[in-house]
Every structure is written in C-alpha cells, then in structure tokens.
Design an enzyme around this catalytic site. Structure first.
Site, PDB file in Angstrom:
ATOM      1  N   GLY A 195       0.839  -1.189   0.000  1.00  0.00           N
ATOM      2  CA  GLY A 195       0.000   0.000   0.000  1.00  0.00           C
ATOM      3  C   GLY A 195       0.874   1.238   0.000  1.00  0.00           C
ATOM      4  O   GLY A 195       1.981   1.234   0.505  1.00  0.00           O
TER       5      GLY A 195
ATOM      6  N   GLY B 150       0.421   5.694  -0.123  1.00  0.00           N
ATOM      7  CA  GLY B 150      -0.511   6.810  -0.182  1.00  0.00           C
ATOM      8  C   GLY B 150       0.037   8.003   0.544  1.00  0.00           C
ATOM      9  O   GLY B 150       1.235   8.054   0.836  1.00  0.00           O
TER      10      GLY B 150
ATOM     11  N   THR C  26       4.054   4.526   3.222  1.00  0.00           N
ATOM     12  CA  THR C  26       4.139   3.282   2.462  1.00  0.00           C
ATOM     13  C   THR C  26       3.976   2.119   3.436  1.00  0.00           C
ATOM     14  O   THR C  26       4.515   2.158   4.543  1.00  0.00           O
ATOM     15  CB  THR C  26       5.500   3.166   1.769  1.00  0.00           C
ATOM     16  OG1 THR C  26       5.757   4.393   1.116  1.00  0.00           O
ATOM     17  CG2 THR C  26       5.490   2.052   0.743  1.00  0.00           C
ATOM     18  N   VAL C  27       3.243   1.083   2.980  1.00  0.00           N
ATOM     19  CA  VAL C  27       3.078  -0.092   3.819  1.00  0.00           C
ATOM     20  C   VAL C  27       3.746  -1.277   3.134  1.00  0.00           C
ATOM     21  O   VAL C  27       3.524  -1.528   1.956  1.00  0.00           O
ATOM     22  CB  VAL C  27       1.584  -0.397   4.063  1.00  0.00           C
ATOM     23  CG1 VAL C  27       1.444  -1.616   4.967  1.00  0.00           C
ATOM     24  CG2 VAL C  27       0.900   0.789   4.694  1.00  0.00           C
TER      25      VAL C  27
ATOM     26  N   LYS D 129       4.480  -0.113   8.430  1.00  0.00           N
ATOM     27  CA  LYS D 129       4.077   1.176   7.858  1.00  0.00           C
ATOM     28  C   LYS D 129       5.178   2.198   8.088  1.00  0.00           C
ATOM     29  O   LYS D 129       5.602   2.433   9.219  1.00  0.00           O
ATOM     30  CB  LYS D 129       2.793   1.651   8.512  1.00  0.00           C
ATOM     31  CG  LYS D 129       2.186   2.842   7.802  1.00  0.00           C
ATOM     32  CD  LYS D 129       0.788   3.077   8.256  1.00  0.00           C
ATOM     33  CE  LYS D 129       0.722   4.407   8.960  1.00  0.00           C
ATOM     34  NZ  LYS D 129      -0.642   4.706   9.402  1.00  0.00           N
TER      35      LYS D 129
ATOM     36  N   ASP E 257     -10.867   9.002  11.191  1.00  0.00           N
ATOM     37  CA  ASP E 257     -10.747   8.753   9.745  1.00  0.00           C
ATOM     38  C   ASP E 257     -11.414   7.423   9.387  1.00  0.00           C
ATOM     39  O   ASP E 257     -10.795   6.572   8.758  1.00  0.00           O
ATOM     40  CB  ASP E 257      -9.272   8.759   9.357  1.00  0.00           C
ATOM     41  CG  ASP E 257      -9.099   8.972   7.863  1.00  0.00           C
ATOM     42  OD1 ASP E 257     -10.083   9.370   7.198  1.00  0.00           O
ATOM     43  OD2 ASP E 257      -7.989   8.720   7.356  1.00  0.00           O
TER      44      ASP E 257
END
Ligand SMILES: *C1O[C@H](CO)[C@@H](O)[C@H](O)[C@H]1NC(C)=O
Ligand SMILES: *[C@@H]1O[C@H](CO)[C@@H](O)[C@H](O)[C@H]1NC(C)=O
Ligand SMILES: *[C@@H]1O[C@H](CO)[C@@H](O)[C@H](O)[C@H]1NC(C)=O
Ligand SMILES: *[C@@H]1O[C@H](CO)[C@@H](O)[C@H](O)[C@H]1NC(C)=O
Ligand SMILES: *[C@@H]1O[C@H](CO)[C@@H](O)[C@H](O)[C@H]1NC(C)=O
Ligand SMILES: *[C@@H]1O[C@H](CO)[C@@H](O)[C@H](O)[C@H]1NC(C)=O
Ligand SMILES: *[C@@H]1O[C@H](CO)[C@@H](O)[C@H](O)[C@H]1NC(C)=O
Ligand SMILES: *[C@@H]1O[C@H](CO)[C@@H](O)[C@H](O)[C@H]1NC(C)=O
Ligand SMILES: *[C@@H]1O[C@H](CO)[C@@H](O)[C@H](O)[C@H]1NC(C)=O
Ligand SMILES: *[C@@H]1O[C@H](CO)[C@@H](O)[C@H](O)[C@H]1NC(C)=O
Length: 746
Positions: A416, A418, A422-423, A437, A536
């Site tokens: 992932g 974004g 970054t993951v 992460k 969120d």
C-alpha cells in the site's frame, strides 16, 4: 754436520749483510732522524756522500760530508719520500768601511750524488750590490746568473718586495751540481757605508726567507740559510739498475728517474708511505681512518692494500665515490622500493578505508540512537517497563529486524502507498506476517512525540478482534516505523468498489462487516482505557481478512499525517465525503464525528457507491447528501446497490438505512453513540441470521464452524463486561442459535 755448518755460515752471511747491520746504526742525531740511504756508521749509509757524522761536541749536530775541500755542512732536515735533504748553507758577504773592503766571503759547494734543488732561490741584499753564481749542470758547460740591488738613504724600501731595491732574487735552474758565487760592490759602498756596509748573497728555500728592510742592517749575525738539495742513487737509470745487485727500491715502491738528473730514486707506491729504501717500510695508508677518501659516506669506505673502495649497500651499485658514479639503487632495488612504497600505500589505504567504515558505522549507530531518542524510544521503553510485562504491549524493533523482514524494503513487498506513507509486507524472524508502515512524519515537537508514544502505547494495548493489532514499532529511523498484524484480504473499499470482488460481498456479509466495525469503534470510544476517536473512519481503513472479518485500521493516524500543504489537499479530497460537517465548522472533535463517518460507511455499504465522486451528476456527488435526499423522498431503492440484486427492500435494509440517516444528522447531539449503533446493528444481524443462518458462513462447513467458534470465543474473551449486559445476552442467544443448525447438520 758439514751441511749444518754450511747452513749456519749462510745464515751468518745473511745476518752480516748491510741490511741487518743497520739495526745498530744511529737512528737520530739531535732533532734529526737519520734514515737510509743516510747513515752514520760503517755499513749504515749507501755511499760516502750519505754519511752523516754526528758532532756531539756541539750538542748533536748532524754533519754531511761534501768532499775533501769543502767545510762540513749541517743537515737540518731530510726526506726519503721526496729525496731531499735540507742543509744550512753559508751566507756570502762583502763588507766595507770608509777605507774600503774589509771582508769578502764567497762560499762554494761542489756536489757529487746531490743536486741543488730548484725549490731554492738566490738572494742578494745590499744597496750597492752585484752578486751572481756559476755552476755546471751535467756536462762541462758553466752556466751562471745573478742580480743587482741598489738603494740610497732616501730609497723607498718595502718589506717582502725583493725586486731590486735593497734586495734582489733570481730563480735557481734545475740540476745544478755545484756553485761558485761572486759578490762585489760598484762604488765600494763609499756613499752608504754608514747604514749599509755589507752586501749579502745566499741560496735559500723559497718559503724560508722573506726580505725585510731591517735586513739591510741586521744581517751581519746571520751566517747560514736553509737550502734544499736533491739526491739520487748512483748514475744509472731505473732500467739499468733494476735487475742488478744493490737495487735499492724495496717492496711497494717504484723506481723514478723523471727528476732530470742521473741516477734513480725510489718512491713508495701511491697509497703507501714509508721509506722505500728499507725493506717492507712502505706501509699501506688507511685512507678511511685518516678521512682522506672520496666515498659518499665514511661508513661505506673500506681500506684495501694501497687503495680503498667505497662499498655500496645491498641493492645499490656504483663506485660510491663523490666524483664517480656514486651509489645508485639497482633496478631490482627500485622495484623493491616501489613495491614497498606501494604496499605501504595500499596498507594505508586499507587502514583509512577501514577507519572510515568504522567511523561511518559508529556515526550511523549514533544517528540511530539519536533518532531513537528523538522519536521517544526511551520514553516508550520507560512506559513499557513501567506498565509491567504484558504480551500485548508494543515491541520496539531494531532497524535490522525490520530490514530483514521486508527484504530491505523491497519494491515487491509494498502492499500500500498513499499520502500517509508506504506499507510493506514483512515476515518477522518468528514467521509472523506483519504490515510495516513507514509514515510520513515531520517536524517533531516534544508534544508530538509524546502524543505518538501515547498512541503507540494505547494501540498496542488494544486487543480487539476487529481492530488491527499494533505489534510494535521501530524508532531508530528518522521516521518511525509501525508494525501491524498483517490482514490478508485488502480493504473494504477494494471489495465494495472493485467490480471483480463483488460476488463475495452479499448483504449479510456487508451487514456483519458493518456490525463488527461498529463494535470496534464503540470499543475504542468507550472501552479502551483512554477514549480513542478514530477521526478517519472510511472503507479504506477497514481491512478484511480471508473470512471477511473486519479489522479497523489506521485510527489516530491522521495525527501522524504531516501537516504539509500538498498532503493536506489530497487528504481532504480523499476523506472529504466522510468528514463530519459539524466538526468541519466548529473544529470541535467528538466521538460523534466517528459516528458520522460510520454513517457514510453504512451508506456506502448499502449503495456500493463512492462517498464522493465527481463522475456523478451534481446532486449525486456527495453520497451522504444524495442518500438522505433519496430517503426523504421515499426513494431509497434508487440508492441501493443493484449488485445486491434485491427485488424488494428487505426490512433489515430499511432498519440500517434509518440508522444511517440518524448517524448522518448534522448536529452531533442528534446522532446515536457508537455503542447504540453497534447494539442496533447486532440486533439486525441477529435477526438476519435467524432468517437464514448459512449466510454468515461460506459454503465450507469446517470453515463456518471454525468461524463461529472463533466469533463466540473471541467475543466472550475480549469483550467480557465491556459490552452492556443486554447486548451480550442478545449476542449469546444469537451465537447459540447459529451453532445449533450447523452442529445438527453434521
Ligand atoms: C756617491 O758616489 C757617487 C759616485 O762616485 C758620487 O757621484 C756621489 O757624489 C757620492 N755621494 C756622496 C754623498 O758622497
Ligand atoms: C724521529 O723518529 C721518532 C721515532 O721513530 C719519531 O717519533 C719522531 O717524530 C721522529 N722525528 C722527526 C723529526 O721526524
Ligand atoms: C783540494 O785542494 C787542494 C789544494 O788546495 C788541491 O790540491 C786538491 O786537488 C783539491 N781537491 C779536490 C778534490 O778538489
Ligand atoms: C722536514 O721536512 C719535512 C718534509 O720535507 C717537513 O714536513 C718538516 O717540517 C721539515 N722539518 C723541519 C724542521 O724543517
Ligand atoms: C774600491 O776598493 C778597491 C780596493 O779596496 C780599489 O782598488 C778600488 O779602486 C776602489 N774602487 C772605487 C770606485 O773606489
Ligand atoms: C714568507 O712569506 C710567505 C708568503 O707571504 C709565507 O708563506 C712564508 O711563510 C714566509 N716565510 C717566512 C720565513 O717568514
Ligand atoms: C750581532 O751579534 C753581536 C754579538 O753577538 C751583537 O752584539 C749584535 O748586537 C748583533 N747584531 C745584531 C744586528 O743583532
Ligand atoms: C758511474 O759510477 C761508477 C762508479 O761509481 C763509475 O765507475 C762510472 O764511471 C760512472 N759513470 C758515469 C757515466 O759517470
Ligand atoms: C684506487 O682505486 C680507484 C678505483 O678502483 C682507482 O681509480 C684509483 O686510481 C686507485 N688509486 C690507487 C692509488 O691505486
Ligand atoms: C672531485 O671533484 C672535485 C671537483 O669536481 C675536485 O675538486 C676534487 O679534487 C675531486 N676529488 C677527487 C678525489 O678526485
């Protein structure tokens, strides 16, 4: 017997020879050492002309015999190496008084084996003087020369200027065998007898006399002057004498006749010194000891018989002489030196490199320690150790561990990416699969660090089935790394909005996901030691495992997102559809903000549409508003996801829609709490399971059983008394109901 006598006789003869007799010769007389060919006793000298008589009556004066009619003359010095003898020769004089000449003395000298050396000069002193000498050089021809000296009372006389005024001198020709001198005065000194009554004339060694003006008056007491004579042996040449008996040149000597007279002379060879007329007396000169060598360095000087060599060090060649080829390094030596230098250079290079690497590593370690401190590692460690040992607590990973786990952050490990960071997917050393992460974090103030640590500590302590578990973090990098449990099946968003995955998400699964999410949020809001507001909530942050069990992730992460202009823009766009309008207006964050966001998630689950999409017509852009509008209009059906393939709107959907509407109320106070939402959803879920229990599980019975077991145990263990009694009893009854049919089916 006869032979023995003969041998003895021969030996006696040898001992009696001149050579051995010389041991009994007088070796000195006065201050003079007498050496062969001179001598003073029978068999001690070479010829009668070399006879030195020591006149002990006058305190030891060595006297040389110059023939019958000559007065014996005193020797003052002698040299066998130069073949010279220095004699004290008489000074000639011619004196006047007013009556005329009062004394004339004109000495003569006749030599046989000797010659007058050219190193002498003939000097005349006087103010009215004419002096000359005559002599033979070899044949019968008589040669002569002389000089005249004049001066008056007023003459300007100068010391050491023997040039005709008061003094005159002439050089002596070579090879003179005898001399007869004549002195006379032109005017009988008539005018000047009062201050210069005499004329003087004499032979003298060039260096031994310098004219002084006083000599015009005080010379009357000087009777002798040193004069040099050359001598030679015999009247034969070297070649003639060489092979004959009585040849005088001994070991390490050479014969010399280049001096211009008859006979020969002996000289020690170059590099030797001593008396060449005595056996074995020419001795080697140690040039090295006497420092008369030409070697580059006195340490390389090696004496040899008659010479010396300069030995260069190993690996050097040349004669080692300053005027020669000196000592130069051999080619092999040059190579050796070059090799040596290059080896040292390489060694140095290796050392420097090693040192550099060590320092660099140390610097890196220091940097990591600094980051660790900066990121609150110590605080975290204190917090962890202070809280006692619990397995659920965050672990502090080292950078190496995580590097290894992610294969050095390999691109292929990215799961992932974004605005938040970054993951990476990683495998820990204990084979646990984790999501790591790498947040984008900047400008850490102390308050922010404390907040971050708080979060890490709190999140690590949360142990809820539907919350992604934080396993630990790494603080040694500039940006802290967070380590989560790995959830395999992607985000809810992927499943709702990705057309490929849709078949799996039936309404019942959606409902269960909603329920689980609500439970997780409710737990965060009320159950955790410190209330946590997710801030969120959105399908992107709800992860699903292989069994579509929801895992809320990324809570509190908004605080970690850098407050950067660009990032803010994307952030706001990305989550705009979920943002609590009240929170937007008042900036007052409450748990009701999460309720609003959850309402949007519910609507998204119902509709299968994005929360915000600019592809849709204007009135449909904001899903929440469009949903509320449709609900108000009684046209709910148009919002629902057609992929649910509903012919009519079931009552659960109407219930959930109503719940969503309440969650989406503008005023926070009008919204239900997360707990209420969870309980209501649990009720809806329970009634759904009662209607058709198979929907909860997949077609696989084992999996279903497993899932249900897990569900019940997890709920009992983790929720304990956190959920209200009413809800847990409801749930309990529900789980019993669900298990039964499957158990009976087996
Ligand atoms: C010295 O002698 C010369 C020559 O006889 C003569 O001419 C001169 O006058 C003399 N001088 C004196 C001072 O007697
Ligand atoms: C004479 O000989 C002695 C010993 O042989 C030596 O010591 C001395 O210096 C010599 N003297 C001269 C003037 O050569
Ligand atoms: C020495 O002098 C005497 C007389 O004066 C003379 O007869 C004799 O020949 C001289 N001897 C030599 C060698 O000149
Ligand atoms: C004797 O002669 C030698 C060399 O010829 C010299 O070095 C030395 O000074 C002389 N001695 C005297 C007393 O003149
Ligand atoms: C010098 O003296 C000698 C004898 O004493 C004499 O015969 C001669 O004439 C004198 N010469 C002069 C120039 O007076
Ligand atoms: C004479 O003078 C020369 C040069 O000035 C010097 O070398 C030498 O020793 C002197 N001789 C005497 C006897 O003074
Ligand atoms: C020469 O010697 C005598 C007697 O020895 C002395 O009286 C006289 O002064 C000396 N002359 C000089 C010029 O030294
Ligand atoms: C050389 O000397 C020898 C003996 O001393 C003598 O008989 C001979 O005549 C000499 N020869 C010459 C050329 O002087
Ligand atoms: C000593 O040796 C050097 C080099 O071998 C040579 O040039 C020199 O002439 C020698 N000197 C003597 C005195 O033999
Ligand atoms: C070496 O050379 C220097 C000048 O080039 C000269 O003065 C010296 O005498 C020389 N030495 C020898 C031992 O040849």
């Amino acid at each position: 017997m006869l032979l023995k006598i003969l041998v003895l006789a021969i030996a006696a003869m040898g001992a009696a020879s001149a050579q051995s007799d010389r041991r009994n010769c007088e070796s000195s007389c006065g201050n003079l050492n007498i050496t062969y060919p001179f001598g003073s006793g029978e068999g001690c000298y070479y010829s009668p002309y070399f006879l030195v008589t020591c006149d002990r009556s006058s305190g030891g004066e060595p006297v040389l015999f110059f023939g019958e009619n000559t007065t014996n003359i005193v020797i003052s010095n002698m040299s066998t190496s130069k073949s010279e003898v220095e004699i004290m020769m008489f000074v000639g004089r011619d004196c006047y008084d007013s009556s005329g000449s009062v004394g004339l003395d004109e000495p003569t000298l006749t030599l046989t084996d000797f010659r007058i050396s050219a190193k002498n000069k003939f000097v005349a002193i006087g103010c009215d003087t004419y002096a000359y000498f005559e002599g033979r050089r070899g044949g019968d021809q008589v040669d002569g020369t002389g000089c005249m000296s004049k001066c008056g009372r007023d003459s300007r006389l100068t010391d050491e200027s023997c040039s005709g005024v008061g003094c005159c001198e002439v050089a002596v020709p070579e090879g003179l065998q005898n001399f007869e001198m004549t002195i006379f005065s032109v005017y009988n000194h008539t005018n000047i007898t009062d201050f210069n009554p005499c004329s003087y004339a004499f032979f003298v060694e060039q260096e031994q006399y310098n004219f002084s003006t006083t000599n015009l008056l005080d010379f009357e007491n000087v009777s002798k002057m040193p004069m040099l004579l050359d001598w030679a042996i015999g009247n034969q040449t070297c070649n003639q004498a060489k092979d004959k008996d009585g040849f005088l040149c001994k070991e390490n000597s050479k014969c010399d006749q280049d001096y211009g007279g008859p006979g020969y002379r002996c000289n020690c060879l170059e590099g030797y010194e001593g008396n060449p007329y005595i056996a074995d007396d020419c001795k080697n000169i140690n040039e090295c000891e006497r420092q008369i060598h030409d070697c580059e360095d006195k340490h390389i000087c090696v004496d040899t018989p008659g010479n010396y060599t300069c030995t260069c060090k190993d690996g050097y060649s040349g004669d080692g002489r300053k005027n020669g080829t000196r000592c130069t390094a051999n080619q092999s030596t040059v190579i050796k030196i070059a090799l040596g230098i290059s080896t040292s250079v390489i060694f140095l290079f290796v050392c420097v490199t090693w040192l550099y690497l060590v320092l660099k590593k140390r610097k890196l370690i220091t940097l990591r320690e600094n980051f660790f401190k900066q990121n609150g590692g110590i605080m975290l460690q204190q917090r962890i150790s202070g809280d006692g040992s619990s397995q659920n607590q965050a672990k502090v990973f080292s950078i190496e561990e995580l590097k290894k786990a992610t294969n050095n952050y390999d691109e292929s490990k990215i799961i992932g990416k974004g605005g938040y960071g970054t993951v990476y997917k990683g495998v820990l050393s204990d084979n646990r699969i984790v999501a790591i992460k790498k947040s984008k974090l900047a400008d850490q103030t102390q308050a922010q660090i404390e907040q971050f640590i708080n979060e890490v500590v709190i999140l690590s302590q949360i142990n809820h089935r539907n919350v992604v578990k934080l396993i630990g973090c790494c603080l040694e990098t500039e940006i802290p790394l967070l380590v989560y449990e790995f959830i395999s099946n992607g985000t809810l968003s992927d499943h709702i909005h990705n057309k490929d995955n849709l078949s799996a998400l039936t309404w019942d699964i959606r409902l269960r996901i909603a329920t689980e999410t609500a439970e997780a949020l409710s737990y965060l809001h009320s159950a955790a030691s410190v209330p946590i507001i997710h801030r969120d909530v959105k399908p992107m942050n709800i992860l699903l495992d292989d069994n579509y069990v929801a895992k809320v992730a990324d809570f509190g992460a908004s605080k970690l997102i850098p407050i950067d202009q660009n990032e803010l823009a994307t952030l706001v766009q990305g989550t705009l559809g979920y943002l609590d309008p009240e929170y937007l207006q008042t900036n007052q964050l409450t748990d009701k903000s999460d309720v609003y966001s959850f309402g949007v998630v519910l609507v998204e689950l119902l509709s299968g549409k994005m929360a915000l999409s600019f592809d849709r017509p204007e009135e449909e852009r904001n899903l929440a508003i469009y949903f509320l509008f449709s609900l108000k209009q009684g046209r709910l059906f148009q919002v629902l996801d057609e992929r649910l393939q509903l012919n009519e709107v079931p009552s659960e959907i109407i219930q959930v829609s109503r719940l969503a509407e309440r969650c989406l109320r503008v005023k926070g106070d009008d919204r239900p709490t997360m707990k209420e939402v969870a309980i209501e959803l649990q009720g809806v879920l329970a009634s759904t399971i009662q209607k058709h229990p198979w929907v909860v599980s997949g077609s696989n019975e084992d999996e279903g059983e497993y899932l249900l077991k897990e569900l019940t145990t997890d709920y009992e263990s983790t929720h304990g008394g956190n959920i209200s009694n009413a809800s847990s009893s409801t749930f309990d009854s529900m789980s019993k109901h669900t298990i039964l049919p499957i158990a009976s089916g087996r």
